[in-house]
Design an enzyme around this catalytic site. Structure first.
Site, mmCIF file in Angstrom:
data_model
loop_
_atom_site.group_PDB
_atom_site.id
_atom_site.type_symbol
_atom_site.label_atom_id
_atom_site.label_comp_id
_atom_site.label_asym_id
_atom_site.label_seq_id
_atom_site.Cartn_x
_atom_site.Cartn_y
_atom_site.Cartn_z
ATOM 1 N N GLN A 113 0.746 -1.312 -0.063
ATOM 2 C CA GLN A 113 0.017 0.097 -0.032
ATOM 3 C C GLN A 113 0.965 1.359 0.086
ATOM 4 O O GLN A 113 0.325 2.282 0.045
ATOM 5 C CB GLN A 113 -1.104 -0.115 1.299
ATOM 6 C CG GLN A 113 -1.915 -1.310 1.209
ATOM 7 C CD GLN A 113 -2.668 -1.376 2.539
ATOM 8 O OE1 GLN A 113 -2.511 -0.732 3.511
ATOM 9 N NE2 GLN A 113 -3.326 -2.518 2.598
ATOM 10 N N HIS A 177 -0.736 -0.430 5.808
ATOM 11 C CA HIS A 177 -1.094 0.560 6.609
ATOM 12 C C HIS A 177 -0.211 1.814 6.632
ATOM 13 O O HIS A 177 0.404 1.797 7.649
ATOM 14 C CB HIS A 177 -1.292 -0.012 7.852
ATOM 15 C CG HIS A 177 -2.381 -1.002 7.760
ATOM 16 N ND1 HIS A 177 -2.768 -1.783 8.734
ATOM 17 C CD2 HIS A 177 -3.308 -1.440 6.791
ATOM 18 C CE1 HIS A 177 -3.682 -2.651 8.384
ATOM 19 N NE2 HIS A 177 -4.041 -2.512 7.049
ATOM 20 N N GLU A 271 -14.317 2.881 9.858
ATOM 21 C CA GLU A 271 -14.790 4.116 10.788
ATOM 22 C C GLU A 271 -14.757 5.454 10.454
ATOM 23 O O GLU A 271 -13.912 5.788 9.534
ATOM 24 C CB GLU A 271 -13.913 3.959 12.221
ATOM 25 C CG GLU A 271 -14.137 2.572 13.083
ATOM 26 C CD GLU A 271 -13.235 2.784 14.508
ATOM 27 O OE1 GLU A 271 -12.656 3.631 14.447
ATOM 28 O OE2 GLU A 271 -13.500 1.792 15.226
#
Ligand SMILES: [Ca+2]
Length: 397
Positions: A113, A177, A271
């Site tokens: 990523q 991440h 979230e």
């Protein structure tokens, strides 16, 4: 305590509705409420239950910049041209229908990523020329890389005056991440996110370590003296909030002046969080999600000393890119949020009532992995689609 009072209010109002009072959920809640407070097993009620998304065919899109690989972020220059970050490490300047590769892009650790990530202009760009980038960098100790923040100027298709303002450490060869989005608030502070780099048990809850954090810096990279952990022993003083997993969306809410992030959760736990000074967003101690294998991470969804999200997605949509629409061009979108879905390949409209998400709608479905969304200076909504490029939202009506 606040949570209990809210739960009581909700349960009592449901009971008072009468015809809803016969369903087992309400009966159970009433029974539960008759127990002493310490025995009650309330679900947190500050976080609404997940909402099903509806589909809308009111919008389409037309391509503006074609043939991009993974356009991770983009920013509009004052002349209306677009600076685009390609994850593999290229900066593309799209002007007058032509793409130009900018020389001097940061050297990126293009793994998983990671790569060249976000791009944002300084709020006073027209007077100072500063452009901010996040990327995964190999600088510093150890193999692999970690998230970095750079500012630079653009002169004659070349990045100049490059300054690395922050580099998270230590490096790791893990591919996941990195975060990371950049946003300025109304007072000119710069916020950016760095994900927890696949080390959930080590990084997010530890303020002496980078990663799993939202940072706040002055525009020159120095740490504001009123950051929450300044002067705390061994603390990383640039940290503004912690306990995050992997925020890939960040906005300034123009109504409230707050910084909002969305973040990738585990399975079922993406979230939206309102970023508060010094607050702990819980990862991995509390979460609404579970491991992708289906095994449990924790049964805990909420703790008094941790911030609840204002919204979570079930199932996860893998959110990337975040915009608060102020444009009058799309009255239905104005005052609401737009989020890209990597996993389901559409643009999600989240209708907002204060801090409550009241409705979810899927726009431009099956477009491709939606990496970023921005409102342009012309009031149009632009989306970055992996394998395609930058497109402009159009109204079918
Ligand atoms: Ca959380």
């Amino acid at each position: 305590m606040k949570r209990f009072l809210l739960a009581s209010g909700l349960a009592l109002s449901l009971v008072a509705c009468g015809e809803n009072g016969n369903n087992s959920e309400t009966a159970q809640t009433k029974e539960n409420l008759e127990k002493p407070a310490e025995e009650q097993t309330q679900e947190p009620t500050e976080v609404p239950e997940p909402i099903e998304a509806e589909s809308s065919d009111k919008y389409s899109y037309e391509m503006v910049v074609n043939d991009l690989d993974i356009p991770w972020g983009f920013a509009f220059l004052p002349d209306g041209s677009i600076l685009i970050t390609e994850k593999k490490g290229e900066i593309i300047h799209f002007k007058d229908g032509q793409k130009t590769k900018i020389q001097g892009a940061p050297d990126v650790y293009d793994r998983g990523q990671g790569g060249l990530l976000d791009v944002v202009l300084h709020p006073n760009y027209e007077s100072n020329g500063w452009i901010y980038f996040t990327y995964s960098s190999k600088e510093g100790e150890g193999d692999g890389g970690n998230t970095a923040l750079m500012r630079a100027k653009l002169e004659a298709n070349q990045l100049t005056n490059k300054e690395v303002l922050y580099k998270a450490s230590p490096n790791t060869t893990k591919g996941q991440h990195f975060g990371s989005r950049i946003t300025f608030d109304k007072d000119g502070y710069l916020y950016f996110s760095a994900g927890e780099r696949g080390a959930r048990d080590v990084n997010p809850q530890d303020i002496t370590r980078d990663n799993g954090k939202v940072y706040r810096l002055n525009d020159d990279g120095s740490v504001p003296s009123d950051n929450p952990f300044v002067g705390k022993p061994n603390a990383v003083e640039a940290i503004y909030s912690y306990g995050h997993r992997n925020p890939q969306g960040m906005i300034l809410n123009p109504e409230t002046g707050e910084i909002w992030v969305h973040e990738h959760g585990p399975k079922g736990g993406d979230e939206i969080n309102v970023v508060k000074k010094g607050a702990n967003y819980g990862w991995p101690v509390v979460t609404y999600g579970e491991n992708y294998s289906g095994t449990s991470i924790t049964d805990e969804r909420s703790k008094p000393d941790m911030e609840d999200p204002i919204f979570y997605w079930l199932p996860s949509i893998a959110p990337s890119g975040f915009a608060y629409v102020t444009s009058d061009k799309f009255p239905e979108l104005k005052g609401n949020l737009l989020v890209g879905s990597l996993k389901f390949q559409y643009l999600e409209l989240l209708e907002l009532e204060g801090k409550k998400i009241s409705k979810r709608t899927k726009l431009v479905e099956e477009s491709g992995r939606m990496r970023d969304v921005r409102q342009g200076p012309d009031g149009n909504i632009y989306i970055a689609i992996e394998g395609k490029g930058i497109a402009k939202l159009t109204n079918n009506q």
